[in-house]
Structures are given as C-alpha cells and as structure tokens.
Design a protein around this motif. Structure first.
Motif, short mmCIF file in Angstrom:
data_model
loop_
_atom_site.label_atom_id
_atom_site.label_comp_id
_atom_site.label_asym_id
_atom_site.label_seq_id
_atom_site.Cartn_x
_atom_site.Cartn_y
_atom_site.Cartn_z
N SER A 165 -9.82 83.84 56.35
CA SER A 165 -10.11 82.61 55.60
C SER A 165 -8.79 81.97 55.21
O SER A 165 -7.72 82.51 55.48
CB SER A 165 -10.94 82.93 54.36
OG SER A 165 -10.23 83.79 53.50
N SER A 176 -10.41 81.30 62.41
CA SER A 176 -11.06 80.33 63.30
C SER A 176 -11.21 79.01 62.56
O SER A 176 -11.16 78.95 61.32
CB SER A 176 -12.44 80.84 63.71
OG SER A 176 -13.31 80.86 62.58
N THR A 177 -11.38 77.95 63.30
CA THR A 177 -11.55 76.64 62.66
C THR A 177 -12.79 76.62 61.78
O THR A 177 -12.80 75.99 60.72
CB THR A 177 -11.63 75.52 63.70
OG1 THR A 177 -12.68 75.83 64.65
CG2 THR A 177 -10.31 75.36 64.44
N ARG A 178 -13.82 77.35 62.20
CA ARG A 178 -15.06 77.39 61.41
C ARG A 178 -14.82 78.10 60.06
O ARG A 178 -15.22 77.62 59.00
CB ARG A 178 -16.16 78.12 62.19
CG ARG A 178 -17.54 77.98 61.56
CD ARG A 178 -18.57 78.76 62.37
NE ARG A 178 -18.62 78.33 63.75
CZ ARG A 178 -19.28 77.27 64.18
NH1 ARG A 178 -19.94 76.50 63.33
NH2 ARG A 178 -19.28 76.95 65.48
N ALA A 179 -14.10 79.24 60.14
CA ALA A 179 -13.83 79.99 58.91
C ALA A 179 -12.88 79.23 57.99
O ALA A 179 -13.06 79.21 56.77
CB ALA A 179 -13.24 81.36 59.27
N ALA A 222 -12.45 75.95 57.84
CA ALA A 222 -13.15 74.80 57.27
C ALA A 222 -14.08 75.24 56.14
O ALA A 222 -14.15 74.58 55.09
CB ALA A 222 -13.94 74.08 58.36
N ALA A 223 -14.76 76.35 56.33
CA ALA A 223 -15.69 76.83 55.30
C ALA A 223 -14.94 77.22 54.03
O ALA A 223 -15.37 76.89 52.92
CB ALA A 223 -16.49 78.02 55.83
N ARG A 279 -15.54 70.82 59.77
CA ARG A 279 -14.88 71.61 60.81
C ARG A 279 -13.97 70.74 61.67
O ARG A 279 -12.92 71.18 62.14
CB ARG A 279 -15.92 72.30 61.70
CG ARG A 279 -15.27 73.28 62.68
CD ARG A 279 -16.26 73.89 63.63
NE ARG A 279 -15.59 74.78 64.56
CZ ARG A 279 -16.14 75.22 65.69
NH1 ARG A 279 -17.37 74.84 66.01
NH2 ARG A 279 -15.46 76.02 66.50
N SER A 280 -14.36 69.47 61.88
CA SER A 280 -13.53 68.57 62.68
C SER A 280 -12.16 68.38 62.06
O SER A 280 -11.16 68.16 62.77
CB SER A 280 -14.22 67.21 62.83
OG SER A 280 -14.44 66.61 61.56
#
Length: 468
Positions: free
Chosen positions: A3, A42-45, A47-48, A54-55
């Motif tokens: 994260s 990761s970009t997902r993690a 961003a969260a 996420r973009s």
C-alpha cells in the motif's frame, strides 16, 4: 510494499494528484531511498490506500515508466529501475562575470525553415489589449532601473508556468528576463569561464550552431560530445574539466532525440564532479506530440548544477524578443550584476503584458491549440518522408518541436549542395552537416510549422526531382 507508504501524503487542495504521486516516487528513487528492484504496490492497491481513482495512479506510474524510473511488464510486479544515484550539493566560491558576446548565425529563409513558429495564428487581439492595458497602468517603480532581472510579476508568472508544465524547481528571484536565448547563453558562458578559470566547454555533436558560435566568441575551447538516439553521452568525452556543458535534453537539436534517464543522471553527475554548469536549452519543449513531455533536467538536479533557459519567441512570435533563464542560486548575484551593467533588458510594458497574458490562461490556451495544429503538420511531414522517400531518407525525431531531421541513406550525398538546390526553389531547409563539430553525417533539417497539405505535396515533388 502493498500500500502507499506513510511519506506519500497528498495535498488534495493543491490538485494534480497524479503529478504529486509521480514527484514523490521520483524524488525518493533519485535519492536512493527506494533502491533498484524495490517492489512498488499495484496501481489498484496504491489508489485504494490513497483514496484516489485508479486512473490517477496509472497515470503516475505510466509517467515514471516512460521516463525510466520504474520497470513493469504484463503479469509482473512493478519495480524501481537500476539508476545511478545523485550526490549532495556542493559549495562554490564567488567571482565576477564577463560581458556579453556577439555572434551571427547563417540565415535560411523560405518555406519549411526550422525552428520558426506559425505567427498567422498569433492571438493579436488579446495581445493588443494586454499591451495597451500594461502601457496605461505602469507605475513609477516599473519605469526605473530597479529591476535589471525583470518584472517580479513576469518572473512569478513564468515560474508558475514552467513549474507546472516542465517540473522546474526554483524561486522567482532565480528567474531572469532577457531578450533572447542567445543573450542567456552568452551571459552564462562568460560568467562560468571567468568564475571557474577554465576555458573548456562541452557541447552536443551535432548541436545548435548559434550556441557554438556564442561559446566560441566567449573564448571557450569547445569539445564535441557525441549524441545518438539517447542524446548526449558524456562517457565518450575526455580532456580538461569543462566550465560548462550545453545541452538540449528534451528535444535534441537537430536530431530530435530525447535524453534518456540514465544519460541525464550521468550528465548531472559529471557536472557535479567537474564543478561545471549545465546550460539546459529547453526552447521548444512546449510542443510535444503523442506523449506527455519528460520533465526538465533542472527539476531533478539536486546539486544546483543546471541553468534552465527558454524563450517565448518560439512559443508565440519571434518579434516579442522575450526569453528567460532560471539560474542556480549561487550564480544569481553575478548574473544580476551582468544584466545591470550591460543594459540587457526587455521593454517593461512588454514584460507586464506578457505577465497578464500568462496569468489569464491565454498562453495555456494558445499552446493547446498550437500543439494540435503542429502535431497534424508533423504527422504530414513524417508520413510523406517515410512513404515517399523510404530507402533514400531516414527520419529522426517527430515526437515534438518545430523541426524534423532526415538523414541520407547514401552517406556520400553532399547535403549542403542538395539543400542549396532546394532552397533555390523557395525553401529554408538546413543541411545536417552544418550542425556537426566532428565527423558529419549528411541529412536535411525541415521546419514543420508551415507544413500544410499543399506545401508538403509541393515539397515532396521538388525533393523527388532533386534526388532523381
């Protein structure tokens, strides 16, 4: 790291969240605080954990990847790339600069002349209003000799623009307004030659011929440094320590190459080691096609070895005669004194009008419009040369700027004679060999600002006749 780290804090009121993520990660990588091979979330993690779209994270990672800071491939973790680290800032002593030099540049008039903008779309009405308003509202402190480095309002406006678009990091007091990049190059060259007590200047080969004349006129012994598709390669130069190093890293002139990140770091380290000044000429970086422009070299300089120069003559119109230099703090007193003593200045009402023009967003709007127009013209030129002259000319560049290089596949061609024949038909092309200090490769440098369909078709027919 699954994260966002604790140090990656976003200022949500400041906007540009993607840029904040990019700069935070970039700076930690450059300082070695995120070592090579370090796994990023990761970009997902990311961003969260940062509570952003996420973009936003994807855009930051894509920018870091395009500039060589991180490595990523499908199905694999994103990791920090292996880079040479930057070392701490050094201390300098103080000496006095010399005065300004004179030089003349060969003139190439006509269609497709490199490095000139299309002034037919200049926003005359808006500029006239700002000019008239500034002339009426000038105050007494604007009309004296108190501002040899330029109006504070314009210096602030320029810094706001280039910090946002180019990643330049400085204070308004480091910005100096001059009539041209030639004046800036000459001032910096003479200051460093006197200050360092050395005469050597490194310069890209091929490189900007006007800069070469200025360095020579200032008394420098010029050492050519080879350039290839990754830009200048300081590992291939030997000899005395340079007082300064002249480069065009964002869009190398004339090849169009972008200086790669490993080469950028090597250049900065060489300048730090030799106690040299890097003169970063970023004159047409506002025009980028197909990708986001790489940040200025000055923005990743941690040793204060870079002086950044730019001009509005290419962006807006040559007749404005406004350029600027962002000078390292240790050089500000000498540069200020040089400008004051020499009387190198831009008319105050022009400076005031330009400050208003920038602050009201008119420059940004104009650049958006012209980028789209120049991108279309660049595409026309690259498509024409690539399809019609394949096997005879090899195109280089095309991703930005106001010029496009093409190299003769037949190395025996006399490019000066070829260009002379073409220019007799009304063109303003330049021979590539004229930009070399050492061994020259033959080619042609085209301007693209006037590359409309009919003109490109005419050029193609004329080149075909000369080549056949």
């Amino acid at each position: 790291m699954t994260s966002a780290p604790a140090w990656l804090n976003l200022d949500r009121s400041g906007g540009d969240l993607s840029g904040q993520i990019y700069r935070s990660l970039r700076d930690r990588i450059l300082l070695g605080q995120l070592p090579a091979g370090h796994k990023l979330p990761s970009t997902r993690a990311l961003a969260a954990s940062l509570e952003v779209a996420r973009s936003t994270a994807v855009e930051a990672y894509e920018r870091l990847k395009s500039e060589g800071y991180i490595e990523a491939s499908a199905g694999a973790a994103t990791r920090v790339a292996a880079l040479e680290r930057m070392r701490p800032e050094r201390q300098r002593d103080d000496r006095t600069p010399l005065e300004e030099a004179r030089s003349d540049r060969p003139s190439y008039r006509g269609l497709f002349r490199p490095g000139v903008s299309d002034v037919s779309d200049f926003p005359h009405d808006a500029w006239s209003r700002h000019l008239a308003s500034s002339s009426r509202s000038l105050r007494s402190h604007h009309l004296g000799y108190e501002n040899p480095t330029g109006l504070h309002e314009l210096r602030e406006a320029i810094l706001e623009h280039i910090s946002t678009t180019r990643g330049v990091v400085a204070e308004p007091g480091q910005v100096m307004i001059v009539p041209s990049t030639r004046a800036a190059i000459d001032m910096l060259a003479r200051a460093m030659l006197r200050r360092s007590g050395r005469k050597t200047a490194w310069m890209e080969d091929p490189g900007y011929s006007a800069a070469r004349l200025l360095l020579d006129d200032a008394g420098a012994d010029i050492v050519p440094v080879p350039c290839d598709e990754q830009g200048i390669d300081v590992s291939r130069v030997e000899g005395p320590q340079p007082a300064l190093i002249y480069v065009t890293p964002s869009h190398q002139y004339p090849t169009g190459a972008t200086l790669s990140l490993p080469r950028r770091l090597a250049l900065l380290e060489a300048a730090r080691r030799h106690e040299s000044l890097v003169v970063e000429d970023d004159y047409d970086s506002d025009f980028q096609y197909g990708s986001r422009p790489i940040a200025a070299l000055q923005g990743i300089d941690r040793a204060e070895v870079v002086a950044y120069i730019g001009t509005f003559s290419k962006v807006l119109a040559p007749g404005l005669r406004v350029a600027y230099a962002v000078v390292p703090r240790w050089l500000v007193p000498e540069a200020s004194e040089a400008l004051h003593r020499r009387g190198v200045a831009v008319a105050t009402h022009i400076q005031a009008a330009l400050a208003d023009f920038i602050n009201e967003g008119r420059l940004r709007a104009y650049l958006r419009r012209m980028n789209q127009q120049y991108a279309e013209r660049m595409a026309l030129m690259t498509d024409m040369l690539g399809s019609r002259f394949a096997g005879r000319l090899a195109v280089s560049g095309g991703n930005g700027g106001l010029q496009l290089g093409a190299w003769f596949c037949d190395q025996t061609v006399d490019d000066r004679a070829f260009v002379a024949k073409a220019n007799a038909l009304g063109y303003g092309l330049m021979p590539m060999s004229g930009f070399f200090i050492g061994k020259a490769d033959p080619g042609i440098l085209f301007g693209i600002s006037q590359a409309e369909t009919a003109a490109v078709q005419r050029l193609a027919a004329d080149l075909d006749r000369i080549l056949s």
